[in-house]
Design a protein around this motif. Structure first.
Motif, PDB file in Angstrom:
ATOM      1  N   VAL A   1      51.474  13.475   4.200  1.00 24.76           N
ATOM      2  CA  VAL A   1      51.894  12.158   4.671  1.00 24.76           C
ATOM      3  C   VAL A   1      52.953  12.326   5.764  1.00 24.76           C
ATOM      4  CG1 VAL A   1      52.929   9.959   4.014  1.00 24.76           C
ATOM      5  CG2 VAL A   1      51.428  11.165   2.414  1.00 24.76           C
ATOM      6  N   TYR A   2      52.724  11.628   6.868  1.00 29.85           N
ATOM      7  CA  TYR A   2      53.655  11.658   8.001  1.00 29.85           C
ATOM      8  C   TYR A   2      54.210  10.271   8.244  1.00 29.85           C
ATOM      9  CZ  TYR A   2      52.029  16.279   9.326  1.00 29.85           C
ATOM     10  OH  TYR A   2      51.738  17.616   9.335  1.00 29.85           O
ATOM     11  N   THR A   3      55.496  10.192   8.487  1.00 31.39           N
ATOM     12  CA  THR A   3      56.091   8.920   8.866  1.00 31.39           C
ATOM     13  C   THR A   3      55.692   8.592  10.298  1.00 31.39           C
ATOM     14  OG1 THR A   3      58.115   9.914   9.749  1.00 31.39           O
ATOM     15  CG2 THR A   3      58.111   9.350   7.390  1.00 31.39           C
ATOM     16  N   ARG A   4      55.818   7.338  10.654  1.00 34.49           N
ATOM     17  CA  ARG A   4      55.534   6.934  12.033  1.00 34.49           C
ATOM     18  C   ARG A   4      56.440   7.699  13.000  1.00 34.49           C
ATOM     19  NH1 ARG A   4      55.247   2.561   8.812  1.00 34.49           N
ATOM     20  NH2 ARG A   4      53.324   1.337   8.907  1.00 34.49           N
ATOM     21  N   ARG A   5      57.687   7.810  12.635  1.00 36.19           N
ATOM     22  CA  ARG A   5      58.658   8.507  13.485  1.00 36.19           C
ATOM     23  C   ARG A   5      58.233   9.964  13.718  1.00 36.19           C
ATOM     24  NH1 ARG A   5      63.375   7.493  15.254  1.00 36.19           N
ATOM     25  NH2 ARG A   5      63.635   5.634  14.008  1.00 36.19           N
TER      26      ARG A   5
ATOM     27  N   GLN B   1      57.751  12.839  21.821  1.00 39.64           N
ATOM     28  CA  GLN B   1      58.930  12.133  22.299  1.00 39.64           C
ATOM     29  C   GLN B   1      59.716  11.598  21.109  1.00 39.64           C
ATOM     30  OE1 GLN B   1      57.997   8.008  23.891  1.00 39.64           O
ATOM     31  NE2 GLN B   1      56.118   9.103  24.393  1.00 39.64           N
ATOM     32  N   THR B   2      60.985  11.487  21.311  1.00 37.00           N
ATOM     33  CA  THR B   2      61.843  10.947  20.272  1.00 37.00           C
ATOM     34  C   THR B   2      61.716   9.432  20.296  1.00 37.00           C
ATOM     35  OG1 THR B   2      63.374  12.774  20.604  1.00 37.00           O
ATOM     36  CG2 THR B   2      64.205  10.860  19.391  1.00 37.00           C
ATOM     37  N   PRO B   3      61.306   8.841  19.181  1.00 31.33           N
ATOM     38  CA  PRO B   3      61.150   7.387  19.159  1.00 31.33           C
ATOM     39  C   PRO B   3      62.498   6.691  19.266  1.00 31.33           C
ATOM     40  CG  PRO B   3      60.602   8.347  17.023  1.00 31.33           C
ATOM     41  CD  PRO B   3      60.919   9.469  17.933  1.00 31.33           C
ATOM     42  N   THR B   4      62.550   5.687  20.110  1.00 34.60           N
ATOM     43  CA  THR B   4      63.814   4.980  20.320  1.00 34.60           C
ATOM     44  C   THR B   4      63.730   3.516  19.935  1.00 34.60           C
ATOM     45  OG1 THR B   4      63.178   4.553  22.610  1.00 34.60           O
ATOM     46  CG2 THR B   4      64.550   6.495  22.191  1.00 34.60           C
ATOM     47  N   GLY B   5      62.549   3.023  19.663  1.00 31.62           N
ATOM     48  CA  GLY B   5      62.415   1.600  19.348  1.00 31.62           C
ATOM     49  C   GLY B   5      61.295   1.345  18.379  1.00 31.62           C
ATOM     50  N   ASP B   6      60.378   0.499  18.815  1.00 29.78           N
ATOM     51  CA  ASP B   6      59.279   0.063  17.973  1.00 29.78           C
ATOM     52  C   ASP B   6      58.297   1.202  17.723  1.00 29.78           C
ATOM     53  OD1 ASP B   6      57.613  -1.563  16.522  1.00 29.78           O
ATOM     54  OD2 ASP B   6      56.706  -2.511  18.276  1.00 29.78           O
TER      55      ASP B   6
ATOM     56  N   LEU C   1      39.193   7.333   5.421  1.00 29.88           N
ATOM     57  CA  LEU C   1      39.715   8.701   5.538  1.00 29.88           C
ATOM     58  C   LEU C   1      41.187   8.701   5.944  1.00 29.88           C
ATOM     59  CD1 LEU C   1      36.756  10.508   7.302  1.00 29.88           C
ATOM     60  CD2 LEU C   1      37.544  10.831   4.961  1.00 29.88           C
ATOM     61  N   ILE C   2      41.577   7.701   6.729  1.00 33.85           N
ATOM     62  CA  ILE C   2      42.986   7.598   7.123  1.00 33.85           C
ATOM     63  C   ILE C   2      43.665   6.703   6.089  1.00 33.85           C
ATOM     64  CG2 ILE C   2      44.631   6.904   8.881  1.00 33.85           C
ATOM     65  CD1 ILE C   2      42.396   7.335  10.952  1.00 33.85           C
ATOM     66  N   ARG C   3      44.550   7.304   5.341  1.00 38.32           N
ATOM     67  CA  ARG C   3      45.220   6.611   4.235  1.00 38.32           C
ATOM     68  C   ARG C   3      46.583   6.101   4.683  1.00 38.32           C
ATOM     69  NH1 ARG C   3      48.176   9.660   0.083  1.00 38.32           N
ATOM     70  NH2 ARG C   3      47.145  11.416   1.077  1.00 38.32           N
ATOM     71  N   THR C   4      46.853   4.848   4.367  1.00 43.11           N
ATOM     72  CA  THR C   4      48.170   4.272   4.604  1.00 43.11           C
ATOM     73  C   THR C   4      49.008   4.444   3.350  1.00 43.11           C
ATOM     74  OG1 THR C   4      47.274   2.609   6.109  1.00 43.11           O
ATOM     75  CG2 THR C   4      49.444   2.163   5.173  1.00 43.11           C
ATOM     76  N   VAL C   5      50.178   5.004   3.511  1.00 36.81           N
ATOM     77  CA  VAL C   5      51.124   5.131   2.404  1.00 36.81           C
ATOM     78  C   VAL C   5      52.213   4.099   2.670  1.00 36.81           C
ATOM     79  CG1 VAL C   5      52.676   6.659   1.153  1.00 36.81           C
ATOM     80  CG2 VAL C   5      50.584   7.571   2.191  1.00 36.81           C
ATOM     81  N   ARG C   6      52.188   3.036   1.896  1.00 31.86           N
ATOM     82  CA  ARG C   6      53.096   1.909   2.152  1.00 31.86           C
ATOM     83  C   ARG C   6      54.542   2.351   2.238  1.00 31.86           C
ATOM     84  NH1 ARG C   6      51.989  -3.443  -1.056  1.00 31.86           N
ATOM     85  NH2 ARG C   6      53.640  -3.981   0.393  1.00 31.86           N
ATOM     86  N   GLN C   7      55.212   1.798   3.228  1.00 32.01           N
ATOM     87  CA  GLN C   7      56.630   2.046   3.478  1.00 32.01           C
ATOM     88  C   GLN C   7      56.935   3.486   3.866  1.00 32.01           C
ATOM     89  OE1 GLN C   7      58.730  -0.608   3.550  1.00 32.01           O
ATOM     90  NE2 GLN C   7      56.927  -1.819   3.086  1.00 32.01           N
ATOM     91  N   VAL C   8      55.881   4.295   4.118  1.00 36.83           N
ATOM     92  CA  VAL C   8      56.104   5.691   4.499  1.00 36.83           C
ATOM     93  C   VAL C   8      55.386   6.003   5.800  1.00 36.83           C
ATOM     94  CG1 VAL C   8      55.887   8.111   3.817  1.00 36.83           C
ATOM     95  CG2 VAL C   8      56.358   6.381   2.088  1.00 36.83           C
ATOM     96  N   GLY C   9      54.044   6.022   5.788  1.00 34.06           N
ATOM     97  CA  GLY C   9      53.315   6.396   6.986  1.00 34.06           C
ATOM     98  C   GLY C   9      51.835   6.568   6.717  1.00 34.06           C
ATOM     99  N   TYR C  10      51.268   7.654   7.260  1.00 34.38           N
ATOM    100  CA  TYR C  10      49.825   7.867   7.203  1.00 34.38           C
ATOM    101  C   TYR C  10      49.488   9.303   6.832  1.00 34.38           C
ATOM    102  CZ  TYR C  10      49.718   3.494   9.774  1.00 34.38           C
ATOM    103  OH  TYR C  10      49.887   2.191  10.155  1.00 34.38           O
TER     104      TYR C  10
END
Length: 74
Positions: free
Chosen positions: A16-20, A29-34, A56-65
């Motif tokens: 599981v990877y966070t959006r960031r 790139q380092t995320p700076t906003g949305d 196949l792409i799983r969403t982990v609520r409040q965490v990422g993908y």
């Protein structure tokens, strides 16, 4: 970016990877906003995968993908 995103997730199935973190690894790139750009790319990938494979792409609520590990059907 969609190819790089799914390639990265496929290289590390079930992780599981966070959006960031995805922004850092895939967009390099380092995320700076949305961080919703990740959500938009995930939605596009799911549409392209179609109804049979979009799960196949799983969403982990409040965490990422994560990409679910491919399982053979016997």
């Amino acid at each position: 970016m969609e190819f790089e995103l799914i390639a990265h997730l496929a290289a590390h199935p079930d992780r599981v990877y966070t959006r960031r973190r995805l922004m850092e690894l895939v967009w390099q790139q380092t995320p700076t906003g949305d961080l919703r750009t990740v959500d938009v790319h995930i939605a596009r990938l799911r549409r392209k995968l179609g109804p049979e494979h979009r799960a196949l792409i799983r969403t982990v609520r409040q965490v990422g993908y994560a990409l679910n590990r491919f399982r053979s059907i016997a």
